[in-house]
Motif scaffolding. Structure first.
Motif, short mmCIF file in Angstrom:
data_model
loop_
_atom_site.label_atom_id
_atom_site.label_comp_id
_atom_site.label_asym_id
_atom_site.label_seq_id
_atom_site.Cartn_x
_atom_site.Cartn_y
_atom_site.Cartn_z
N ALA A 174 0.86 -1.18 0.00
CA ALA A 174 0.00 0.00 0.00
C ALA A 174 0.89 1.23 0.00
CB ALA A 174 -0.92 0.02 1.22
N TYR A 186 -3.41 4.55 -1.60
CA TYR A 186 -4.44 5.19 -0.78
C TYR A 186 -4.23 6.71 -0.78
CZ TYR A 186 -7.01 6.75 3.34
OH TYR A 186 -7.85 7.43 4.20
N LEU A 191 -6.20 -0.70 3.80
CA LEU A 191 -4.86 -0.66 4.41
C LEU A 191 -4.64 -1.83 5.37
CD1 LEU A 191 -4.59 3.17 5.14
CD2 LEU A 191 -3.67 1.90 3.19
#
Length: 421
Positions: A6, A31, A75
């Motif tokens: 991520a 993200y 996440l």
């Protein structure tokens, strides 16, 4: 769906990291609540913070499996999380760690045991241990170094650099424990040709401080030399050309209208978190910051003098600014001196327009500046044309012929074709 990686924060550091990871076959999510929707549709957000990446690059990343998301729940399903949140200038001139705190809290609430967390955001010594670690531990109930790995790696992305790409640029790693370092090194070993292990996160963070300040201090020196050489009637660019033939002890830097860029000059004695590094500050850094910050005003001064010498006043003068990004051949406008120069010229009554092949719309401080559609016609009509960024697409010889008056702040026009900074 679980992912290997991520990337938190899809700006000038995060997007190139995600691009390198996808290219290496790493299953990657990105993200960023502000940019995810545009990126998921194959569009750039248009903030100029994407460095040298294009919409075509983003579409290729998507076809390779890249998944931008604004859902923080994603996440909690990754093996490695790299925080690339921006670190803009704060009110006092230091680093604003607010975006980093938001990213840390979003991750902490979903952090799982055995995850490797790496900070790449610009940070001073102690940020990983004294600022990030408490946020992750308090939000997750886990302990860094025991339940999850924690490390710092300074970002070394150079937008538009065609020689030193991601894989060809060594990555420095400093972990909280030896195991943290090795876990982070194993991750970056999939993306880069060389991994350099620092003794710990503070050493890795201080690498960032040294590399960033090195640039700003040397730019300040050559910017002062530009002012001095103009006063003395000396051709600074010829001086630099000769000096860089020295095979040791010298690296050529060239002056410009200001420093710009994402890497802020940093004095670790002024860190915006508890237990900041004690002792003497870096006086050279403060001086370099002041010198580089004065360069936009010096450009205005030179522009005004040139207009006066040709029987014109800055008030009501038509001024064309060429290149408003902070680096050539990229759309990134972070810290670009063009913004201050445009505002100061407008305040003096000048009619300002701009041209930049990478910036279709430009509104410094919320004030729209008209874009010149025809470059050569605009240069011929303007009382003064100021080259602020030398994009590869500019024919400087042709511009020098067309422009009534040309001020070259980058020293890239042919000798004698323009007035140089």
């Amino acid at each position: 769906m679980p992912a290997d990686l991520a990337v938190i924060g899809l700006g000038s550091h995060g997007l190139p990291l995600a691009q390198a990871a996808v290219g290496a076959g790493v299953d990657t999510i990105g993200y960023d609540p502000d940019r995810a929707r545009d990126l998921a549709s194959g569009r750039l957000p248009g903030t100029g913070a994407e460095g040298a990446l294009t919409a075509a690059d983003v579409r290729r990343m998507l076809s390779g499996g890249f998944r931008p998301t604004a859902d923080p729940r994603e996440l909690g399903r990754v093996r490695t999380a790299v925080i690339c949140a921006p670190a803009p200038a704060g009110p006092s001139g230091g680093v604003d760690l607010g975006p980093l705190a938001e990213a840390a809290r979003a991750l902490a609430a979903r952090l799982r045991p055995h995850t490797t967390v790496i900070l790449e955001s610009p940070a001073g010594p102690g940020t990983t241990e004294e600022f990030l670690r408490p946020l992750l531990e308090s939000g997750s109930g886990l302990t860094a170094g025991r339940d999850f790995h924690l490390a710092y790696s300074p970002g070394r992305t150079d937008p538009g650099n065609r020689t030193h790409g991601y894989a060809a640029t060594p990555k420095v790693i400093g972990g909280l424990t030896p195991a943290c370092t090795e876990s982070a090194a194993a991750f970056y070993g999939r993306l880069t040709d060389k991994v350099v292990r620092a003794r710990g996160p503070r050493e890795a963070e201080t690498v960032h401080v040294l590399e960033t300040n090195y640039r700003h201090v040397n730019l300040a020196l050559v910017n002062e030399m530009a002012v001095l050489c103009h006063d003395l009637g000396v051709d600074l660019w010829d001086v630099i050309r000769c000096a860089e033939t020295k095979p040791y002890g010298f690296q050529a830097f060239r002056p410009g209208p200001g420093a710009g860029g994402h890497g802020l000059p940093l004095d670790p004695s002024c860190l915006p978190h508890a237990d900041a590094t004690p002792g003497n500050g870096l006086r050279m850094v403060s001086l370099a910051r002041d010198i580089n910050a004065r360069m936009p005003q010096y450009v205005i001064q030179r522009a005004t003098q040139l207009l006066n010498e040709h029987g014109k006043s800055a008030r009501a003068a038509r001024v064309l600014l060429l290149g408003v990004t902070y680096k050539p051949d990229v759309a990134d406008q972070q810290g670009a001196p063009a913004q201050e120069i445009a505002l100061r010229l407008t305040e003096r009554g000048a009619s300002v327009s701009y041209h930049d092949p990478y910036v279709p719309h430009w509104s410094p401080a919320g004030r729209p500046v008209p874009r010149a559609d025809s470059l050569y016609e605009a240069a011929a009509e303007a009382d003064l044309t100021i080259l602020l960024q030398n994009h590869r697409t500019y024919d400087l010889q042709g511009l020098a012929v067309k422009a009534q008056l040309l001020l070259d702040t980058r020293g890239t026009t042919p000798a004698g074709a323009a007035h140089r900074l």
